[in-house]
Write a protein that holds these residues in place. Structure first.
Motif, PDB file in Angstrom:
ATOM      1  N   ALA A  50       0.835  -1.206   0.000  1.00 56.51           N
ATOM      2  CA  ALA A  50       0.000   0.000   0.000  1.00 56.51           C
ATOM      3  C   ALA A  50       0.869   1.255   0.000  1.00 56.51           C
ATOM      4  O   ALA A  50       0.584   2.219  -0.724  1.00 56.51           O
ATOM      5  N   LEU A  51       1.938   1.247   0.781  1.00 53.29           N
ATOM      6  CA  LEU A  51       2.851   2.398   0.791  1.00 53.29           C
ATOM      7  C   LEU A  51       3.555   2.529  -0.554  1.00 53.29           C
ATOM      8  O   LEU A  51       3.725   3.652  -1.060  1.00 53.29           O
ATOM      9  N   ALA A  52       3.951   1.413  -1.154  1.00 57.17           N
ATOM     10  CA  ALA A  52       4.606   1.464  -2.465  1.00 57.17           C
ATOM     11  C   ALA A  52       3.706   2.138  -3.493  1.00 57.17           C
ATOM     12  O   ALA A  52       4.166   2.982  -4.280  1.00 57.17           O
ATOM     13  N   HIS A  53       2.422   1.788  -3.492  1.00 53.25           N
ATOM     14  CA  HIS A  53       1.480   2.417  -4.432  1.00 53.25           C
ATOM     15  C   HIS A  53       1.387   3.916  -4.164  1.00 53.25           C
ATOM     16  O   HIS A  53       1.384   4.726  -5.112  1.00 53.25           O
ATOM     17  N   ALA A  54       1.300   4.306  -2.893  1.00 55.82           N
ATOM     18  CA  ALA A  54       1.170   5.724  -2.562  1.00 55.82           C
ATOM     19  C   ALA A  54       2.400   6.509  -2.993  1.00 55.82           C
ATOM     20  O   ALA A  54       2.288   7.617  -3.546  1.00 55.82           O
ATOM     21  N   LEU A  55       3.597   5.952  -2.773  1.00 54.50           N
ATOM     22  CA  LEU A  55       4.826   6.645  -3.163  1.00 54.50           C
ATOM     23  C   LEU A  55       4.983   6.686  -4.680  1.00 54.50           C
ATOM     24  O   LEU A  55       5.440   7.691  -5.241  1.00 54.50           O
ATOM     25  N   GLU A  56       4.601   5.600  -5.344  1.00 50.36           N
ATOM     26  CA  GLU A  56       4.708   5.562  -6.810  1.00 50.36           C
ATOM     27  C   GLU A  56       3.773   6.584  -7.445  1.00 50.36           C
ATOM     28  O   GLU A  56       4.128   7.237  -8.440  1.00 50.36           O
ATOM     29  N   ARG A  57       2.566   6.747  -6.864  1.00 44.63           N
ATOM     30  CA  ARG A  57       1.635   7.755  -7.385  1.00 44.63           C
ATOM     31  C   ARG A  57       2.196   9.156  -7.250  1.00 44.63           C
ATOM     32  O   ARG A  57       1.836  10.058  -8.011  1.00 44.63           O
ATOM     33  N   ARG A  58       3.081   9.364  -6.284  1.00 41.74           N
ATOM     34  CA  ARG A  58       3.691  10.681  -6.075  1.00 41.74           C
ATOM     35  C   ARG A  58       4.951  10.876  -6.918  1.00 41.74           C
ATOM     36  O   ARG A  58       5.630  11.892  -6.789  1.00 41.74           O
ATOM     37  N   GLY A  59       5.253   9.905  -7.754  1.00 40.06           N
ATOM     38  CA  GLY A  59       6.366  10.055  -8.682  1.00 40.06           C
ATOM     39  C   GLY A  59       7.691   9.532  -8.186  1.00 40.06           C
ATOM     40  O   GLY A  59       8.727   9.783  -8.810  1.00 40.06           O
ATOM     41  N   HIS A  60       7.693   8.780  -7.077  1.00 44.71           N
ATOM     42  CA  HIS A  60       8.938   8.274  -6.525  1.00 44.71           C
ATOM     43  C   HIS A  60       9.238   6.858  -7.036  1.00 44.71           C
ATOM     44  O   HIS A  60       8.358   6.167  -7.555  1.00 44.71           O
ATOM     45  N   HIS A  61      10.475   6.434  -6.857  1.00 48.18           N
ATOM     46  CA  HIS A  61      10.897   5.087  -7.226  1.00 48.18           C
ATOM     47  C   HIS A  61      11.023   4.268  -5.945  1.00 48.18           C
ATOM     48  O   HIS A  61      11.597   4.720  -4.960  1.00 48.18           O
ATOM     49  N   VAL A  62      10.496   3.047  -5.990  1.00 45.95           N
ATOM     50  CA  VAL A  62      10.434   2.220  -4.794  1.00 45.95           C
ATOM     51  C   VAL A  62      10.991   0.827  -5.094  1.00 45.95           C
ATOM     52  O   VAL A  62      10.719   0.254  -6.147  1.00 45.95           O
ATOM     53  N   ALA A  63      11.783   0.307  -4.162  1.00 39.85           N
ATOM     54  CA  ALA A  63      12.290  -1.055  -4.252  1.00 39.85           C
ATOM     55  C   ALA A  63      11.915  -1.805  -2.979  1.00 39.85           C
ATOM     56  O   ALA A  63      11.668  -1.203  -1.933  1.00 39.85           O
ATOM     57  N   LEU A  64      11.881  -3.129  -3.075  1.00 45.14           N
ATOM     58  CA  LEU A  64      11.483  -3.968  -1.952  1.00 45.14           C
ATOM     59  C   LEU A  64      12.606  -4.935  -1.584  1.00 45.14           C
ATOM     60  O   LEU A  64      13.207  -5.570  -2.455  1.00 45.14           O
ATOM     61  N   ILE A  65      12.893  -5.037  -0.299  1.00 44.86           N
ATOM     62  CA  ILE A  65      13.777  -6.075   0.230  1.00 44.86           C
ATOM     63  C   ILE A  65      12.921  -7.046   1.025  1.00 44.86           C
ATOM     64  O   ILE A  65      12.164  -6.648   1.915  1.00 44.86           O
ATOM     65  N   THR A  66      13.010  -8.345   0.695  1.00 44.59           N
ATOM     66  CA  THR A  66      12.190  -9.346   1.355  1.00 44.59           C
ATOM     67  C   THR A  66      12.884 -10.696   1.257  1.00 44.59           C
ATOM     68  O   THR A  66      14.070 -10.775   0.909  1.00 44.59           O
ATOM     69  N   ASP A  67      12.147 -11.762   1.560  1.00 44.11           N
ATOM     70  CA  ASP A  67      12.691 -13.104   1.401  1.00 44.11           C
ATOM     71  C   ASP A  67      12.040 -13.765   0.182  1.00 44.11           C
ATOM     72  O   ASP A  67      11.293 -13.120  -0.564  1.00 44.11           O
ATOM     73  N   LYS A  68      12.313 -15.047  -0.022  1.00 39.58           N
ATOM     74  CA  LYS A  68      11.798 -15.732  -1.216  1.00 39.58           C
ATOM     75  C   LYS A  68      10.275 -15.773  -1.216  1.00 39.58           C
ATOM     76  O   LYS A  68       9.647 -15.634  -2.273  1.00 39.58           O
ATOM     77  N   ARG A  69       9.686 -15.967  -0.060  1.00 38.08           N
ATOM     78  CA  ARG A  69       8.214 -15.973   0.013  1.00 38.08           C
ATOM     79  C   ARG A  69       7.644 -14.624  -0.403  1.00 38.08           C
ATOM     80  O   ARG A  69       6.671 -14.547  -1.163  1.00 38.08           O
ATOM     81  N   GLY A  70       8.242 -13.565   0.092  1.00 40.83           N
ATOM     82  CA  GLY A  70       7.742 -12.233  -0.211  1.00 40.83           C
ATOM     83  C   GLY A  70       7.878 -11.869  -1.676  1.00 40.83           C
ATOM     84  O   GLY A  70       7.022 -11.188  -2.246  1.00 40.83           O
ATOM     85  N   ALA A  71       8.959 -12.327  -2.305  1.00 38.76           N
ATOM     86  CA  ALA A  71       9.174 -12.015  -3.713  1.00 38.76           C
ATOM     87  C   ALA A  71       8.129 -12.678  -4.604  1.00 38.76           C
ATOM     88  O   ALA A  71       7.846 -12.192  -5.703  1.00 38.76           O
ATOM     89  N   ALA A  72       7.554 -13.780  -4.118  1.00 40.38           N
ATOM     90  CA  ALA A  72       6.603 -14.535  -4.936  1.00 40.38           C
ATOM     91  C   ALA A  72       5.153 -14.353  -4.501  1.00 40.38           C
ATOM     92  O   ALA A  72       4.254 -14.915  -5.129  1.00 40.38           O
ATOM     93  N   ILE A  73       4.909 -13.570  -3.461  1.00 41.45           N
ATOM     94  CA  ILE A  73       3.559 -13.464  -2.905  1.00 41.45           C
ATOM     95  C   ILE A  73       2.618 -12.751  -3.884  1.00 41.45           C
ATOM     96  O   ILE A  73       3.012 -11.801  -4.570  1.00 41.45           O
ATOM     97  N   PRO A  74       1.380 -13.211  -4.019  1.00 36.64           N
ATOM     98  CA  PRO A  74       0.419 -12.529  -4.902  1.00 36.64           C
ATOM     99  C   PRO A  74       0.146 -11.109  -4.407  1.00 36.64           C
ATOM    100  O   PRO A  74       0.167 -10.841  -3.212  1.00 36.64           O
ATOM    101  N   GLY A  75      -0.105 -10.221  -5.349  1.00 32.98           N
ATOM    102  CA  GLY A  75      -0.449  -8.855  -5.000  1.00 32.98           C
ATOM    103  C   GLY A  75       0.695  -7.869  -5.051  1.00 32.98           C
ATOM    104  O   GLY A  75       0.489  -6.667  -4.880  1.00 32.98           O
ATOM    105  N   LYS A  76       1.917  -8.359  -5.293  1.00 34.85           N
ATOM    106  CA  LYS A  76       3.053  -7.434  -5.379  1.00 34.85           C
ATOM    107  C   LYS A  76       2.894  -6.555  -6.615  1.00 34.85           C
ATOM    108  O   LYS A  76       2.674  -7.054  -7.712  1.00 34.85           O
TER     109      LYS A  76
END
Length: 415
Positions: free
Chosen positions: A24-50
């Protein structure tokens, strides 16, 4: 877009509870024109909804169980993750790093401190999780989902901000929809879930509890229940024996739509569940998970129960008779259920994602936005940023001294 485009890194464990607010925060920041990256584990990288725009970086984070012999391996993994995060930061140049709990947030936030990058943690529950607890004294801001959060030290009050827990857009879009009509002789639609895997105690108790309702209410039931796959047929037989119409499944794709139609929710008290119930305004009977670390699910129920939007039943008291008693009290009169729905709605914080984005965006930019706060007046962001900017590159032994001290305390608990 509220200013120049900047870069932000979000770090979260690979569960929905950690990643839903991160997305949800990634969407809000992206709408404001920012670039966002995610650090997670293997489960997080594959989770639906990313989000498609959100690049996921999988870093080793380590886990710390109850056996001290395994801690060295966990520390080594965190050290490697920290070194990898530092390399990522050199190329991505983030303005701030935001942690949402879970082991993968640990190396990312330690790297941010070492590199002099502003850092924020977001706590979804009403008890500070162990990774957030370990890092809270080191970060520049602490965002909370509840006005009262256990394990927060008074010395941290200056940097605590109440923002709420962001929910999925499809759920948030239901907030302005009216509570579904519930009349003296109309259907009573009940939604029962126990998390992504269902909960066996709900499968065992709820059908019998519903069967104990007074005939005038029982005859109007329409049930949707999520169950474990291995419990599905037994639960179906229970409802059939009681003559109660029920739709059962191990997973429902349109959970937001089912929540929209529901008059009453029965389930666990995870942070995302409470956030969605209060965003939409649905009365609930909540059964906190008894083995939750620090009893955090029971703590999550405090606000909504106090407001009158839900009733909480401890699992050892969760019997068919007690469930029927509580449902009868809530649903015997249409106005009672509608009043509870409005009370739940009043606990919602629909601007959580935007308020959290305001807080995060304030680092390296304008003064901290007008975010609802817990504690005293917020200092200017420039002060917090300067503090982060003066952080020195620390040796691994300095960074992990406190970690070693806390391992015994946190081992085996919620991250």
């Amino acid at each position: 877009m509220t200013g120049p485009s900047r870069h932000f890194v979000l770090a979260a464990g690979g569960t929905g509870g950690h990643l839903t607010p991160a997305f949800a925060l990634a969407h809000a920041l992206e709408r404001r024109g920012h670039h966002v990256a995610l650090i997670t584990d293997k489960r997080g990288a594959a989770i639906p909804g990313k989000p498609d725009f959100l690049t996921a970086h999988v870093l080793p984070a380590g886990r710390f169980g109850k056996n001290p012999l395994h801690w060295f391996k966990g520390v080594a993994a965190v050290l490697e993750g920290r070194r990898m995060a530092l390399r990522l930061f050199e190329s991505f140049q983030p303005t701030a790093v935001v942690g949402f709990g879970g082991y993968p947030a640990l190396p990312a936030l330690l790297a941010a401190r070492a590199a002099g990058i502003a850092s924020v943690i977001h706590e979804q529950n009403a008890v500070l999780g162990r990774v957030n607890r370990l890092l809270a004294g080191r970060v520049d801001a602490i965002a909370t989902a509840y006005p009262e959060v256990e394990r927060l030290k008074p010395s941290w009050a200056e940097k605590v901000h109440l923002v709420g827990n962001p929910v999925r857009p499809q759920v948030l879009s239901l907030r302005e929809e009216p509570f579904p009509a519930f009349t003296q002789d109309g259907l009573l639609r009940v939604l029962v879930t126990g998390g992504s895997q269902g909960a066996r105690v709900l499968s065992e108790i709820v059908p019998d509890g519903l069967a104990m309702l007074q005939p005038a209410l029982r005859s109007r039931l329409q049930v949707t229940q999520q169950c474990r796959a291995e419990d599905l047929e037994a639960v179906r037989q229970r409802y059939a024996n009681h003559g109660i119409p029920a739709e059962l499944g191990t997973y429902f794709d349109d959970m937001a739509g089912r929540l929209a139609d529901a008059h009453l929710f029965i389930g666990r008290a995870g942070a995302s569940t409470i956030a969605e119930l209060t965003a939409v305004g649905r009365p609930a009977i909540l059964v906190p998970l008894p083995i939750a670390t620090d009893d955090h699910q029971a703590a999550n129920t405090r606000e909504i129960v106090k407001a009158g939007g839900a009733r909480a039943i401890r699992q050892h008291k969760f019997t068919a008779k007690e469930l029927a008693k509580q449902i009868q009290a809530m649903a015997q009169h249409p106005e009672t259920l509608a009043t509870a729905a409005h009370a739940a709605w009043n606990c919602g914080r629909p601007k959580a994602a935007e308020d959290l984005a305001d807080l995060v965006e304030s680092f390296g930019g304008a003064p901290i936005q007008d975010v609802i706060r817990v504690g005293r007046t917020a200092p200017a962001a420039s002060g917090a940023t300067a503090s982060a900017g003066t952080a020195r590159m620390e040796g691994d032994e300095t960074v992990f001294g406190p970690l070693a001290q806390h391992l015994a305390q946190f081992a085996g608990g919620r991250s």
